[in-house]
Design a protein around this motif. Structure first.
Motif, PDB file in Angstrom:
ATOM      1  N   LEU A 188       0.857  -1.181   0.077  1.00 13.50           N
ATOM      2  CA  LEU A 188      -0.097  -0.011  -0.187  1.00 13.50           C
ATOM      3  C   LEU A 188       0.744   1.234   0.110  1.00 13.50           C
ATOM      4  N   GLU A 189       1.945   1.195   0.760  1.00 15.37           N
ATOM      5  CA  GLU A 189       2.952   2.395   0.732  1.00 15.37           C
ATOM      6  C   GLU A 189       3.605   2.718  -0.548  1.00 15.37           C
ATOM      7  N   ASP A 190       3.921   1.431  -1.131  1.00 10.82           N
ATOM      8  CA  ASP A 190       4.471   1.710  -2.561  1.00 10.82           C
ATOM      9  C   ASP A 190       3.312   2.224  -3.405  1.00 10.82           C
ATOM     10  N   ALA A 191       2.170   1.929  -3.572  1.00  8.84           N
ATOM     11  CA  ALA A 191       1.317   2.334  -4.405  1.00  8.84           C
ATOM     12  C   ALA A 191       0.930   3.825  -4.131  1.00  8.84           C
ATOM     13  N   PHE A 192       0.623   4.284  -2.817  1.00  8.20           N
ATOM     14  CA  PHE A 192       0.715   5.627  -2.729  1.00  8.20           C
ATOM     15  C   PHE A 192       1.875   6.582  -2.997  1.00  8.20           C
ATOM     16  N   ALA A 193       3.206   5.869  -2.551  1.00  9.54           N
ATOM     17  CA  ALA A 193       4.392   6.569  -3.323  1.00  9.54           C
ATOM     18  C   ALA A 193       4.270   6.813  -4.778  1.00  9.54           C
ATOM     19  N   ALA A 194       3.754   5.890  -5.327  1.00 10.80           N
ATOM     20  CA  ALA A 194       3.884   5.782  -6.791  1.00 10.80           C
ATOM     21  C   ALA A 194       3.033   7.057  -7.249  1.00 10.80           C
ATOM     22  N   ARG A 195       1.807   7.131  -6.725  1.00 12.30           N
ATOM     23  CA  ARG A 195       0.910   8.127  -6.847  1.00 12.30           C
ATOM     24  C   ARG A 195       1.409   9.375  -6.737  1.00 12.30           C
ATOM     25  N   GLU A 196       2.197   9.654  -5.485  1.00 14.81           N
ATOM     26  CA  GLU A 196       2.523  10.877  -5.132  1.00 14.81           C
ATOM     27  C   GLU A 196       3.526  11.393  -6.030  1.00 14.81           C
ATOM     28  N   ARG A 197       4.417  10.429  -6.497  1.00 15.32           N
ATOM     29  CA  ARG A 197       5.572  10.687  -7.274  1.00 15.32           C
ATOM     30  C   ARG A 197       5.195  11.289  -8.666  1.00 15.32           C
ATOM     31  N   GLU A 198       4.061  10.642  -9.161  1.00 22.49           N
ATOM     32  CA  GLU A 198       3.358  10.863 -10.439  1.00 22.49           C
ATOM     33  C   GLU A 198       2.863  12.208 -10.444  1.00 22.49           C
ATOM     34  N   ALA A 199       2.259  12.517  -9.164  1.00 24.84           N
ATOM     35  CA  ALA A 199       1.339  13.732  -9.107  1.00 24.84           C
ATOM     36  C   ALA A 199       2.461  14.891  -8.956  1.00 24.84           C
ATOM     37  N   ARG A 244       5.572  14.836 -10.223  1.00 25.79           N
ATOM     38  CA  ARG A 244       6.127  14.876 -12.063  1.00 25.79           C
ATOM     39  C   ARG A 244       5.155  15.507 -12.759  1.00 25.79           C
ATOM     40  N   VAL A 245       3.794  15.414 -12.577  1.00 25.50           N
ATOM     41  CA  VAL A 245       2.878  16.217 -13.395  1.00 25.50           C
ATOM     42  C   VAL A 245       2.963  17.646 -13.323  1.00 25.50           C
ATOM     43  N   HIS A 246       2.843  18.064 -11.935  1.00 23.08           N
ATOM     44  CA  HIS A 246       2.655  19.330 -11.562  1.00 23.08           C
ATOM     45  C   HIS A 246       4.053  20.231 -11.827  1.00 23.08           C
ATOM     46  N   LYS A 247       5.198  19.412 -11.315  1.00 27.55           N
ATOM     47  CA  LYS A 247       6.667  20.163 -11.334  1.00 27.55           C
ATOM     48  C   LYS A 247       7.488  19.528 -12.124  1.00 27.55           C
ATOM     49  N   GLY A 248       7.190  18.608 -12.797  1.00 25.90           N
ATOM     50  CA  GLY A 248       8.168  17.900 -13.944  1.00 25.90           C
ATOM     51  C   GLY A 248       8.907  16.960 -13.286  1.00 25.90           C
ATOM     52  N   ASP A 249       9.699  16.210 -14.282  1.00 26.06           N
ATOM     53  CA  ASP A 249      10.654  15.162 -13.744  1.00 26.06           C
ATOM     54  C   ASP A 249      11.797  15.538 -13.197  1.00 26.06           C
ATOM     55  N   ALA A 250      12.370  16.606 -13.747  1.00 23.36           N
ATOM     56  CA  ALA A 250      13.650  17.356 -13.153  1.00 23.36           C
ATOM     57  C   ALA A 250      13.411  17.661 -11.872  1.00 23.36           C
ATOM     58  N   THR A 251      12.291  18.398 -11.484  1.00 26.55           N
ATOM     59  CA  THR A 251      12.250  18.818 -10.171  1.00 26.55           C
ATOM     60  C   THR A 251      11.969  17.686  -8.941  1.00 26.55           C
ATOM     61  N   TRP A 252      11.382  16.685  -9.746  1.00 22.33           N
ATOM     62  CA  TRP A 252      11.031  15.540  -8.716  1.00 22.33           C
ATOM     63  C   TRP A 252      12.441  14.978  -8.307  1.00 22.33           C
ATOM     64  N   PHE A 253      13.253  14.754  -9.351  1.00 17.22           N
ATOM     65  CA  PHE A 253      14.523  13.978  -8.948  1.00 17.22           C
ATOM     66  C   PHE A 253      15.565  14.648  -8.369  1.00 17.22           C
ATOM     67  N   GLU A 254      15.581  16.199  -8.629  1.00 22.11           N
ATOM     68  CA  GLU A 254      16.245  17.062  -8.007  1.00 22.11           C
ATOM     69  C   GLU A 254      15.802  16.896  -6.286  1.00 22.11           C
ATOM     70  N   GLU A 255      14.652  16.947  -6.156  1.00 23.33           N
ATOM     71  CA  GLU A 255      14.261  16.622  -4.541  1.00 23.33           C
ATOM     72  C   GLU A 255      14.665  15.253  -3.956  1.00 23.33           C
ATOM     73  N   ALA A 256      14.679  14.207  -4.760  1.00 23.45           N
ATOM     74  CA  ALA A 256      15.038  13.080  -4.101  1.00 23.45           C
ATOM     75  C   ALA A 256      16.765  13.131  -4.193  1.00 23.45           C
ATOM     76  N   ARG A 257      17.315  13.686  -5.011  1.00 25.58           N
ATOM     77  CA  ARG A 257      18.664  14.081  -4.972  1.00 25.58           C
ATOM     78  C   ARG A 257      19.210  14.654  -3.886  1.00 25.58           C
ATOM     79  N   THR A 258      18.427  15.863  -3.562  1.00 27.81           N
ATOM     80  CA  THR A 258      18.836  16.653  -2.331  1.00 27.81           C
ATOM     81  C   THR A 258      18.643  15.955  -1.061  1.00 27.81           C
ATOM     82  N   THR A 259      17.406  15.097  -0.921  1.00 30.21           N
ATOM     83  CA  THR A 259      17.413  14.194  -0.145  1.00 30.21           C
ATOM     84  C   THR A 259      18.360  13.192   0.538  1.00 30.21           C
ATOM     85  N   ALA A 260      18.752  12.509  -0.763  1.00 29.24           N
ATOM     86  CA  ALA A 260      19.917  11.646  -0.684  1.00 29.24           C
ATOM     87  C   ALA A 260      21.444  12.413  -0.330  1.00 29.24           C
ATOM     88  N   GLN A 261      21.539  13.657  -0.583  1.00 25.48           N
ATOM     89  CA  GLN A 261      22.548  14.255  -0.335  1.00 25.48           C
ATOM     90  C   GLN A 261      22.515  14.534   1.194  1.00 25.48           C
TER      91      GLN A 261
END
Length: 181
Positions: free
Chosen positions: A68-79, A81-98
């Motif tokens: 269930l967590e995976d399904a919600f995370a996939a929806r959140e990721r897609e939302a 990506r649609v509103h902010k774009g792929d670059a923003t989504w991956f930049e946020e993930a990269r920032t958290t990883a750093q």
């Protein structure tokens, strides 16, 4: 009929009514019911249920919650990506990883605050060993599954690492792993 197998009458399991109520609320939230609760993948990760004898099998419920967590995370990721774009989504993930890597770059034995010598915390050696695996995952691309992060356990130790800090870091790692799936 039960949603999940039950533990034996003498063994503890999750309270069936609480689990069923949560799953109904999660379904309403996932379906976008405006009258339902607003849930996130993080909310699902942190849900807890009372233990009762003869309750639902913890193994089966935990596995369902992970899906269930995976399904919600996939929806959140897609939302996002649609509103902010792929670059923003991956930049946020990269920032958290750093941020995670910055924490793990600290010297072994000093990566997290320690509790007092009279208090139990997570075993520093256990946490540091797992932290080294996380560094290899992030820096070298070594394989690691999100389930390994979700299910890791550490022994207790007097004067060990503060559990809340370690758990928050593991939550961040899970978020990053789910973001880049």
């Amino acid at each position: 009929m039960s949603t999940f197998p039950r533990s034996s009458k003498s063994a503890p399991g999750y309270d069936a009514d609480e689990v069923d109520a949560f799953l109904q609320a999660a379904r309403r939230a996932y379906d976008g019911d405006d009258n339902g609760p607003q849930l996130t993948a993080a909310d699902i990760r942190h849900v807890a249920f009372a233990m009762t004898k003869g309750g639902y099998s913890t193994t089966h419920v935990d596995a369902a919650l992970e899906r269930l967590e995976d399904a919600f995370a996939a929806r959140e990721r897609e939302a996002v990506r649609v509103h902010k774009g792929d670059a923003t989504w991956f930049e946020e993930a990269r920032t958290t990883a750093q941020v995670v890597l910055n924490r793990l770059d600290r010297p072994m034995g000093h990566r997290f605050d320690r509790v007092s010598f009279l208090t139990l915390g997570y075993n520093r050696n256990d946490v540091d060993r797992f932290a080294n695996r996380l560094v290899k995952y992030f820096q070298d691309g070594r394989p690691m599954s999100v389930d390994e992060v979700r299910t890791v356990t550490f022994r207790e130790q007097r004067g060990g690492y503060r559990e809340v800090q370690v758990d928050l870091l593991l939550d961040s790692v899970t978020d990053v792993m789910l973001a880049v799936r």
